[in-house]
Scaffold this motif. Structure first.
Motif, PDB file in Angstrom:
ATOM      1  N   GLU A   1       0.820  -1.213   0.000  1.00 64.31           N
ATOM      2  CA  GLU A   1       0.000   0.000   0.000  1.00 64.31           C
ATOM      3  C   GLU A   1       0.857   1.269   0.000  1.00 64.31           C
ATOM      4  O   GLU A   1       0.401   2.336  -0.381  1.00 64.31           O
ATOM      5  N   PHE A   2       2.119   1.119   0.441  1.00 69.69           N
ATOM      6  CA  PHE A   2       3.073   2.227   0.337  1.00 69.69           C
ATOM      7  C   PHE A   2       3.794   2.203  -1.022  1.00 69.69           C
ATOM      8  O   PHE A   2       4.757   2.935  -1.230  1.00 69.69           O
ATOM      9  N   GLY A   3       3.365   1.300  -1.905  1.00 69.22           N
ATOM     10  CA  GLY A   3       3.940   1.266  -3.255  1.00 69.22           C
ATOM     11  C   GLY A   3       5.202   0.434  -3.386  1.00 69.22           C
ATOM     12  O   GLY A   3       5.943   0.562  -4.364  1.00 69.22           O
ATOM     13  N   LYS A   4       5.484  -0.434  -2.391  1.00 67.22           N
ATOM     14  CA  LYS A   4       6.693  -1.255  -2.453  1.00 67.22           C
ATOM     15  C   LYS A   4       6.329  -2.736  -2.496  1.00 67.22           C
ATOM     16  O   LYS A   4       5.435  -3.185  -1.776  1.00 67.22           O
ATOM     17  N   ASP A   5       7.062  -3.485  -3.316  1.00 65.28           N
ATOM     18  CA  ASP A   5       6.856  -4.936  -3.356  1.00 65.28           C
ATOM     19  C   ASP A   5       7.800  -5.584  -2.343  1.00 65.28           C
ATOM     20  O   ASP A   5       8.819  -5.001  -1.970  1.00 65.28           O
ATOM     21  N   ALA A   6       7.433  -6.776  -1.880  1.00 61.88           N
ATOM     22  CA  ALA A   6       8.280  -7.490  -0.923  1.00 61.88           C
ATOM     23  C   ALA A   6       8.030  -8.981  -1.067  1.00 61.88           C
ATOM     24  O   ALA A   6       7.008  -9.402  -1.610  1.00 61.88           O
ATOM     25  N   GLN A   7       8.994  -9.774  -0.600  1.00 63.84           N
ATOM     26  CA  GLN A   7       8.837 -11.232  -0.597  1.00 63.84           C
ATOM     27  C   GLN A   7       8.895 -11.739   0.840  1.00 63.84           C
ATOM     28  O   GLN A   7       9.868 -11.478   1.545  1.00 63.84           O
ATOM     29  N   VAL A   8       7.851 -12.447   1.276  1.00 63.83           N
ATOM     30  CA  VAL A   8       7.878 -13.055   2.605  1.00 63.83           C
ATOM     31  C   VAL A   8       8.568 -14.412   2.505  1.00 63.83           C
ATOM     32  O   VAL A   8       8.205 -15.249   1.674  1.00 63.83           O
ATOM     33  N   ILE A   9       9.598 -14.616   3.334  1.00 61.42           N
ATOM     34  CA  ILE A   9      10.278 -15.917   3.412  1.00 61.42           C
ATOM     35  C   ILE A   9      10.209 -16.402   4.854  1.00 61.42           C
ATOM     36  O   ILE A   9      10.735 -15.753   5.769  1.00 61.42           O
ATOM     37  N   LEU A  10       9.559 -17.526   5.072  1.00 62.15           N
ATOM     38  CA  LEU A  10       9.481 -18.103   6.411  1.00 62.15           C
ATOM     39  C   LEU A  10      10.324 -19.377   6.453  1.00 62.15           C
ATOM     40  O   LEU A  10      10.469 -20.061   5.441  1.00 62.15           O
ATOM     41  N   PRO A  11      10.900 -19.687   7.617  1.00 62.71           N
ATOM     42  CA  PRO A  11      11.784 -20.859   7.714  1.00 62.71           C
ATOM     43  C   PRO A  11      11.080 -22.165   7.348  1.00 62.71           C
ATOM     44  O   PRO A  11      11.661 -23.014   6.682  1.00 62.71           O
ATOM     45  N   ASP A  12       9.845 -22.329   7.803  1.00 64.66           N
ATOM     46  CA  ASP A  12       9.121 -23.563   7.506  1.00 64.66           C
ATOM     47  C   ASP A  12       7.616 -23.289   7.461  1.00 64.66           C
ATOM     48  O   ASP A  12       7.167 -22.177   7.720  1.00 64.66           O
ATOM     49  N   GLY A  13       6.874 -24.336   7.159  1.00 67.32           N
ATOM     50  CA  GLY A  13       5.464 -24.193   6.788  1.00 67.32           C
ATOM     51  C   GLY A  13       4.569 -23.627   7.869  1.00 67.32           C
ATOM     52  O   GLY A  13       4.879 -23.675   9.052  1.00 67.32           O
ATOM     53  N   LEU A  14       3.424 -23.081   7.421  1.00 66.06           N
ATOM     54  CA  LEU A  14       2.512 -22.526   8.408  1.00 66.06           C
ATOM     55  C   LEU A  14       1.408 -23.508   8.750  1.00 66.06           C
ATOM     56  O   LEU A  14       1.034 -24.339   7.935  1.00 66.06           O
TER      57      LEU A  14
END
Ligand SMILES: [Mn+2]
Length: 342
Positions: A47-60
């Motif tokens: 919403e601030f106009g920036k893209d990002a990638q979420v990386i989590l160590p393991d599954g949710l």
């Protein structure tokens, strides 16, 4: 207390503005606050106009998969090469709901340590590491999600969270505060939630999605654990609940199925400390809880390779269940006066 200074806000704002590759990370075995804050920050940045990638160590856990954006998460244990590439190319990394890099697991911790990116840490655990350029640490906050909300308001006081961001942030506040009943809940927590609801959040739908979607296997596992496995060491005012790998398999255990069990153990009248032990692949995983003043964070740090908060902490050991239970009893006996006084 918030430690975010005006200089921090300006630095964070500039880091975000100038970043080309933003990665958002959280801790291993991610819970509602870890996933909620990661995806909440992801939507806020969008919403601030920036893209990002979420990386989590393991599954949710299955019960969090409804959160908007969860399909875009990359899991380090499933895709280490892709994850490493994102981390290497990142110029800004968010560390959410954890205090030191190894909370993301050994391999992901190493990858993050090697990164040349600037870090922004937002977290409510004690003793944050010194790695971030911006550290927003508040051990009195009920959740990292509440802090992510605050952070967004620091960036732009007029910003109103969109539907997706609001759902993620609410999920973390709700789960980490035990549905608004833990002492860490403040008037500010309720003000944040009031704001989210005023702006259209369907809070009841989030509660239903998280808490009213049990599978029969899970209810049977909980029933079995409470009736067959829960023991109380009365002289230590401690309830212990160990589950072996075989038992977990028997009930088709899925990540998140044992969530909250330790709190049930802690709810017993006269019990001040609860310990849930789950046998994993090569180690035993511990959840420590206390009510009152007994500091399970120190207890977990000292003997169980873990830590967390005063009333909630995790730990692990490679000992067998039998040996670990014996040592647990011995170590609790050594601090039994502190437990009784708490
Ligand atoms: Mn948290």
């Amino acid at each position: 207390m918030s430690t975010l200074t005006q200089a921090d806000v300006e630095l964070a704002s500039n880091l975000i503005k100038n970043a080309n590759n933003i990665v958002i990370t959280s801790h291993k075995s991610p819970d509602g606050d870890a996933v909620g804050s990661s995806l909440g920050m992801y939507h806020i940045l969008k919403e601030f106009g920036k893209d990002a990638q979420v990386i989590l160590p393991d599954g949710l856990p299955e019960y969090l998969s409804f959160l908007p954006g969860s399909e875009s998460i990359i899991f380090f244990d499933q895709q280490p090469e892709v994850s490493n590439k994102f981390i290497q190319e990142a110029d800004l990394i968010f560390s959410l709901d954890y205090n030191v890099l190894h909370r993301t697991g050994e391999e992901m911790g190493v990858a993050l340590s090697a990164s040349k990116a600037s870090f922004i840490l937002i977290d409510h655990h004690q003793q944050p590491g010194s790695f971030p350029a911006v550290t927003y640490s508040d051990t009195s906050a009920c959740s990292t999600c509440e802090m992510v909300y605050n952070f967004s308001q620091h960036l732009d006081p007029s910003y109103v969270l969109g539907k997706n961001a609001a759902e993620c942030v609410y999920c973390g506040i709700m789960t980490d505060s035990g549905s608004f009943r833990f002492p860490s809940v403040s008037p500010h927590t309720h003000r944040v939630v009031a704001m989210l609801i005023e702006n259209g959040l369907d809070h009841a739908a989030i509660h239903r999605a998280v808490y009213d979607t049990n599978l029969l296997d899970r209810l049977k596992l909980i029933g079995y654990a409470l009736s067959e496995k829960l023991v109380v060491w009365e002289e230590l005012m401690t309830a212990v609940l160990p589950l072996t790998a075989e038992e977990l398999v028997r009930f088709n255990h899925r990540p998140g199925d044992t969530e909250g069990l330790v709190n049930q153990a802690l709810s017993i009248k006269g019990v001040k400390v609860a310990v849930f032990i789950r046998e994993g692949k090569n180690e035993l995983k511990f959840s420590f809880r206390s009510k009152g003043g007994f500091d399970v964070n120190s207890f977990a740090r000292n003997g169980w390779n873990g830590g967390g908060h005063i009333n909630a902490a995790g730990g692990r050991t490679t000992e067998s269940m039998e040996i670990a239970l014996q040592r647990l009893k011995e170590e609790l006996s050594q601090v039994s006066d502190l437990i009784k006084k708490s």
